[in-house]
Design a protein around this motif. Sequence first.
Motif, PDB file in Angstrom:
ATOM      1  N   TRP A 187       0.835  -1.206   0.000  1.00 57.29           N
ATOM      2  CA  TRP A 187       0.000   0.000   0.000  1.00 57.29           C
ATOM      3  C   TRP A 187       0.870   1.256   0.000  1.00 57.29           C
ATOM      4  O   TRP A 187       0.537   2.247  -0.659  1.00 57.29           O
ATOM      5  CB  TRP A 187      -0.921  -0.016   1.213  1.00 57.29           C
ATOM      6  CG  TRP A 187      -1.827  -1.214   1.230  1.00 57.29           C
ATOM      7  CD1 TRP A 187      -1.771  -2.268   2.088  1.00 57.29           C
ATOM      8  CD2 TRP A 187      -2.897  -1.479   0.320  1.00 57.29           C
ATOM      9  NE1 TRP A 187      -2.744  -3.181   1.786  1.00 57.29           N
ATOM     10  CE2 TRP A 187      -3.455  -2.726   0.706  1.00 57.29           C
ATOM     11  CE3 TRP A 187      -3.447  -0.811  -0.762  1.00 57.29           C
ATOM     12  CZ2 TRP A 187      -4.529  -3.304   0.039  1.00 57.29           C
ATOM     13  CZ3 TRP A 187      -4.526  -1.382  -1.438  1.00 57.29           C
ATOM     14  CH2 TRP A 187      -5.049  -2.603  -1.040  1.00 57.29           C
ATOM     15  N   ALA A 188       1.982   1.210   0.719  1.00 59.06           N
ATOM     16  CA  ALA A 188       2.889   2.359   0.718  1.00 59.06           C
ATOM     17  C   ALA A 188       3.465   2.589  -0.675  1.00 59.06           C
ATOM     18  O   ALA A 188       3.586   3.741  -1.125  1.00 59.06           O
ATOM     19  CB  ALA A 188       4.015   2.137   1.725  1.00 59.06           C
ATOM     20  N   PHE A 189       3.807   1.501  -1.373  1.00 60.09           N
ATOM     21  CA  PHE A 189       4.367   1.650  -2.717  1.00 60.09           C
ATOM     22  C   PHE A 189       3.310   2.141  -3.698  1.00 60.09           C
ATOM     23  O   PHE A 189       3.626   2.893  -4.626  1.00 60.09           O
ATOM     24  CB  PHE A 189       4.965   0.328  -3.201  1.00 60.09           C
ATOM     25  CG  PHE A 189       5.851   0.483  -4.402  1.00 60.09           C
ATOM     26  CD1 PHE A 189       7.186   0.823  -4.257  1.00 60.09           C
ATOM     27  CD2 PHE A 189       5.345   0.315  -5.680  1.00 60.09           C
ATOM     28  CE1 PHE A 189       8.005   0.981  -5.355  1.00 60.09           C
ATOM     29  CE2 PHE A 189       6.152   0.475  -6.796  1.00 60.09           C
ATOM     30  CZ  PHE A 189       7.493   0.808  -6.640  1.00 60.09           C
ATOM     31  N   SER A 190       2.080   1.732  -3.511  1.00 61.92           N
ATOM     32  CA  SER A 190       0.998   2.231  -4.366  1.00 61.92           C
ATOM     33  C   SER A 190       0.833   3.736  -4.202  1.00 61.92           C
ATOM     34  O   SER A 190       0.676   4.471  -5.191  1.00 61.92           O
ATOM     35  CB  SER A 190      -0.318   1.510  -4.028  1.00 61.92           C
ATOM     36  OG  SER A 190      -0.210   0.119  -4.246  1.00 61.92           O
ATOM     37  N   VAL A 191       0.875   4.196  -2.950  1.00 64.29           N
ATOM     38  CA  VAL A 191       0.807   5.636  -2.694  1.00 64.29           C
ATOM     39  C   VAL A 191       2.024   6.333  -3.292  1.00 64.29           C
ATOM     40  O   VAL A 191       1.914   7.405  -3.896  1.00 64.29           O
ATOM     41  CB  VAL A 191       0.718   5.902  -1.171  1.00 64.29           C
ATOM     42  CG1 VAL A 191       0.823   7.395  -0.881  1.00 64.29           C
ATOM     43  CG2 VAL A 191      -0.581   5.342  -0.606  1.00 64.29           C
ATOM     44  N   PHE A 192       3.191   5.708  -3.138  1.00 60.99           N
ATOM     45  CA  PHE A 192       4.422   6.267  -3.700  1.00 60.99           C
ATOM     46  C   PHE A 192       4.318   6.425  -5.210  1.00 60.99           C
ATOM     47  O   PHE A 192       4.745   7.449  -5.768  1.00 60.99           O
ATOM     48  CB  PHE A 192       5.601   5.362  -3.332  1.00 60.99           C
ATOM     49  CG  PHE A 192       6.810   5.573  -4.200  1.00 60.99           C
ATOM     50  CD1 PHE A 192       7.563   6.730  -4.095  1.00 60.99           C
ATOM     51  CD2 PHE A 192       7.197   4.600  -5.120  1.00 60.99           C
ATOM     52  CE1 PHE A 192       8.682   6.922  -4.903  1.00 60.99           C
ATOM     53  CE2 PHE A 192       8.303   4.789  -5.917  1.00 60.99           C
ATOM     54  CZ  PHE A 192       9.046   5.947  -5.813  1.00 60.99           C
ATOM     55  N   ALA A 193       3.784   5.421  -5.898  1.00 60.04           N
ATOM     56  CA  ALA A 193       3.668   5.486  -7.358  1.00 60.04           C
ATOM     57  C   ALA A 193       2.798   6.666  -7.786  1.00 60.04           C
ATOM     58  O   ALA A 193       3.121   7.373  -8.754  1.00 60.04           O
ATOM     59  CB  ALA A 193       3.092   4.176  -7.895  1.00 60.04           C
ATOM     60  N   ILE A 194       1.705   6.898  -7.063  1.00 61.58           N
ATOM     61  CA  ILE A 194       0.816   8.021  -7.390  1.00 61.58           C
ATOM     62  C   ILE A 194       1.510   9.347  -7.110  1.00 61.58           C
ATOM     63  O   ILE A 194       1.478  10.276  -7.926  1.00 61.58           O
ATOM     64  CB  ILE A 194      -0.494   7.911  -6.579  1.00 61.58           C
ATOM     65  CG1 ILE A 194      -1.263   6.646  -6.989  1.00 61.58           C
ATOM     66  CG2 ILE A 194      -1.363   9.153  -6.796  1.00 61.58           C
ATOM     67  CD1 ILE A 194      -2.474   6.358  -6.127  1.00 61.58           C
ATOM     68  N   LEU A 195       2.156   9.453  -5.944  1.00 64.21           N
ATOM     69  CA  LEU A 195       2.840  10.699  -5.585  1.00 64.21           C
ATOM     70  C   LEU A 195       4.010  11.004  -6.516  1.00 64.21           C
ATOM     71  O   LEU A 195       4.265  12.158  -6.857  1.00 64.21           O
ATOM     72  CB  LEU A 195       3.335  10.624  -4.139  1.00 64.21           C
ATOM     73  CG  LEU A 195       2.253  10.646  -3.061  1.00 64.21           C
ATOM     74  CD1 LEU A 195       2.867  10.394  -1.681  1.00 64.21           C
ATOM     75  CD2 LEU A 195       1.503  11.974  -3.068  1.00 64.21           C
ATOM     76  N   LEU A 196       4.717   9.956  -6.946  1.00 62.35           N
ATOM     77  CA  LEU A 196       5.827  10.161  -7.880  1.00 62.35           C
ATOM     78  C   LEU A 196       5.318  10.707  -9.200  1.00 62.35           C
ATOM     79  O   LEU A 196       5.924  11.617  -9.789  1.00 62.35           O
ATOM     80  CB  LEU A 196       6.568   8.841  -8.105  1.00 62.35           C
ATOM     81  CG  LEU A 196       7.744   8.887  -9.084  1.00 62.35           C
ATOM     82  CD1 LEU A 196       8.844   9.819  -8.571  1.00 62.35           C
ATOM     83  CD2 LEU A 196       8.297   7.484  -9.316  1.00 62.35           C
ATOM     84  N   LEU A 197       4.198  10.173  -9.676  1.00 61.41           N
ATOM     85  CA  LEU A 197       3.603  10.669 -10.914  1.00 61.41           C
ATOM     86  C   LEU A 197       3.199  12.136 -10.768  1.00 61.41           C
ATOM     87  O   LEU A 197       3.458  12.957 -11.662  1.00 61.41           O
ATOM     88  CB  LEU A 197       2.386   9.817 -11.289  1.00 61.41           C
ATOM     89  CG  LEU A 197       1.642  10.209 -12.563  1.00 61.41           C
ATOM     90  CD1 LEU A 197       2.547  10.078 -13.780  1.00 61.41           C
ATOM     91  CD2 LEU A 197       0.395   9.338 -12.736  1.00 61.41           C
ATOM     92  N   LEU A 198       2.596  12.478  -9.641  1.00 56.49           N
ATOM     93  CA  LEU A 198       2.204  13.864  -9.398  1.00 56.49           C
ATOM     94  C   LEU A 198       3.428  14.781  -9.292  1.00 56.49           C
ATOM     95  O   LEU A 198       3.390  15.932  -9.730  1.00 56.49           O
ATOM     96  CB  LEU A 198       1.368  13.958  -8.118  1.00 56.49           C
ATOM     97  CG  LEU A 198      -0.005  13.287  -8.160  1.00 56.49           C
ATOM     98  CD1 LEU A 198      -0.667  13.356  -6.785  1.00 56.49           C
ATOM     99  CD2 LEU A 198      -0.904  13.939  -9.208  1.00 56.49           C
ATOM    100  N   THR A 199       4.513  14.251  -8.709  1.00 55.81           N
ATOM    101  CA  THR A 199       5.731  15.052  -8.586  1.00 55.81           C
ATOM    102  C   THR A 199       6.306  15.384  -9.953  1.00 55.81           C
ATOM    103  O   THR A 199       6.670  16.532 -10.231  1.00 55.81           O
ATOM    104  CB  THR A 199       6.786  14.303  -7.755  1.00 55.81           C
ATOM    105  OG1 THR A 199       6.251  13.999  -6.463  1.00 55.81           O
ATOM    106  CG2 THR A 199       8.045  15.158  -7.584  1.00 55.81           C
ATOM    107  N   THR A 200       6.392  14.389 -10.838  1.00 56.09           N
ATOM    108  CA  THR A 200       6.934  14.634 -12.177  1.00 56.09           C
ATOM    109  C   THR A 200       6.078  15.622 -12.956  1.00 56.09           C
ATOM    110  O   THR A 200       6.597  16.446 -13.712  1.00 56.09           O
ATOM    111  CB  THR A 200       7.051  13.319 -12.963  1.00 56.09           C
ATOM    112  OG1 THR A 200       5.756  12.695 -13.054  1.00 56.09           O
ATOM    113  CG2 THR A 200       8.017  12.366 -12.272  1.00 56.09           C
ATOM    114  N   GLN A 201       4.766  15.557 -12.752  1.00 57.01           N
ATOM    115  CA  GLN A 201       3.865  16.469 -13.455  1.00 57.01           C
ATOM    116  C   GLN A 201       3.887  17.870 -12.866  1.00 57.01           C
ATOM    117  O   GLN A 201       3.495  18.830 -13.538  1.00 57.01           O
ATOM    118  CB  GLN A 201       2.432  15.919 -13.429  1.00 57.01           C
ATOM    119  CG  GLN A 201       2.258  14.648 -14.243  1.00 57.01           C
ATOM    120  CD  GLN A 201       0.832  14.112 -14.183  1.00 57.01           C
ATOM    121  OE1 GLN A 201       0.053  14.489 -13.302  1.00 57.01           O
ATOM    122  NE2 GLN A 201       0.492  13.228 -15.097  1.00 57.01           N
TER     123      GLN A 201
END
Length: 441
Positions: A187-201
Amino acid sequence: MNSPQVDCHPPETRAQRRRLRACHECDWVSALPPLGSGEKASCPRCSHVLVKRHRYPAQRSMALALSSLIALLAAVSFPFVSFSISGIGNRIELSQTATTLISFHQPVVAIAVIMTIVVLPAIYLIGVIWLQFGLLRGHPMPFSRDIARSLARLNPWMMADVFIVGALVSLIKIAGMAQVELGISFWAFSVFAILLLLTTQSIDSDWMWFSLEKEPLAPEGTLTGTTAASQGVTGCPTCGLINRLNAHGKGRCLRCHEKLHPRLPHSLQRTWALLFAATVMYIPANVYPIMTTTSLGHSSPSTIIGGVVQLIQMGSWPVAVVIFVASVIVPVGKLVALVWLCMVIKHSNELNAQSRTRLYRLTEFIGRWSMVDVFVVAILVALIRAGTLMSITPGPAALAFASVVVLTMLAAMTFDPRLIWDTPTPHSARRKTATKETVDG
């Protein structure tokens, strides 16, 4: 700590002159219009997005990067997933999806997995925090320019979102055979994947470079409404600044010191070579098994297509479609599309250049998603280790298929889309200012 004034006064209002950009996809020179928060400027010739403006870009990127890094630390610190069957089970951490492959003599695939899901994202996030912290305090930190140059290069190779899809596919494949339990790390990695995408954008590279190094004047006499190459100038692929080239068609960007060329050197030759190598590697990737499943002492090797057929027989149509698209349609489609673009590039005209550019954007975007099958193998090999009762080992096709993914991504990167627009000559009046649009966020 003072808030950066650029949030209230964008670069266009402080530059005291028009800011020119040469499109990276069609080489058209246009002037950036004044942009507000949530707006973007697009090339009037090919519609490529030149600049995206965000409100409070430094604070936004800083907050998202810090949140992403915390989520990543949690993901590597707790159990990822576990399974049990007939009283025998196994529990793995995120890092074991790579380290287990080493024990099966697959070090190259292991390095690719850990680099794309942990190491490169961590480096990227630390770089973003380092940059934005310096900009927030009003004094850029050391090496900020080098770090800013690296961010765009790291972006395509971060595949946390692809890994999550691979994890879901893996869990669906074994859910009918064993009891699966998701750990905190999943679950932490799932949140990380979403936050990483938002960070790049959230990265406003135009604002970031203006805040780091300001913006030197464009070469005297640079005109809008025509190509940069016809004027002996070029747009920097890293920071966007228009620079004058020397008599040999070379130079360095005045702002970020990136090497400059009117077109990527030997673009077609390099693309052809990489496509040929990817085609050669695609043969063993499909002929040899990508993994071998052992159940009750009986071993059953499985190719990519065989795995799709097995999923269909199990009734997992959605998962079978995902694997078929990612492992067959995407790599083959990308190979065919790039080969076709290389072949017809000298026969482009203004009417079809637009559609061919869109095809190139699509091939560049979808290439990384072929890594789903590699991540599925990495997760299953680490997780399913119950001896002769049930175990999965990687096959030789895993390395071959990972090579195909990397080679096709490199082929798309070495292909210069501006070559598509070199033959066409404008036959209608063009707007000299980039199109301004409103975007979300």
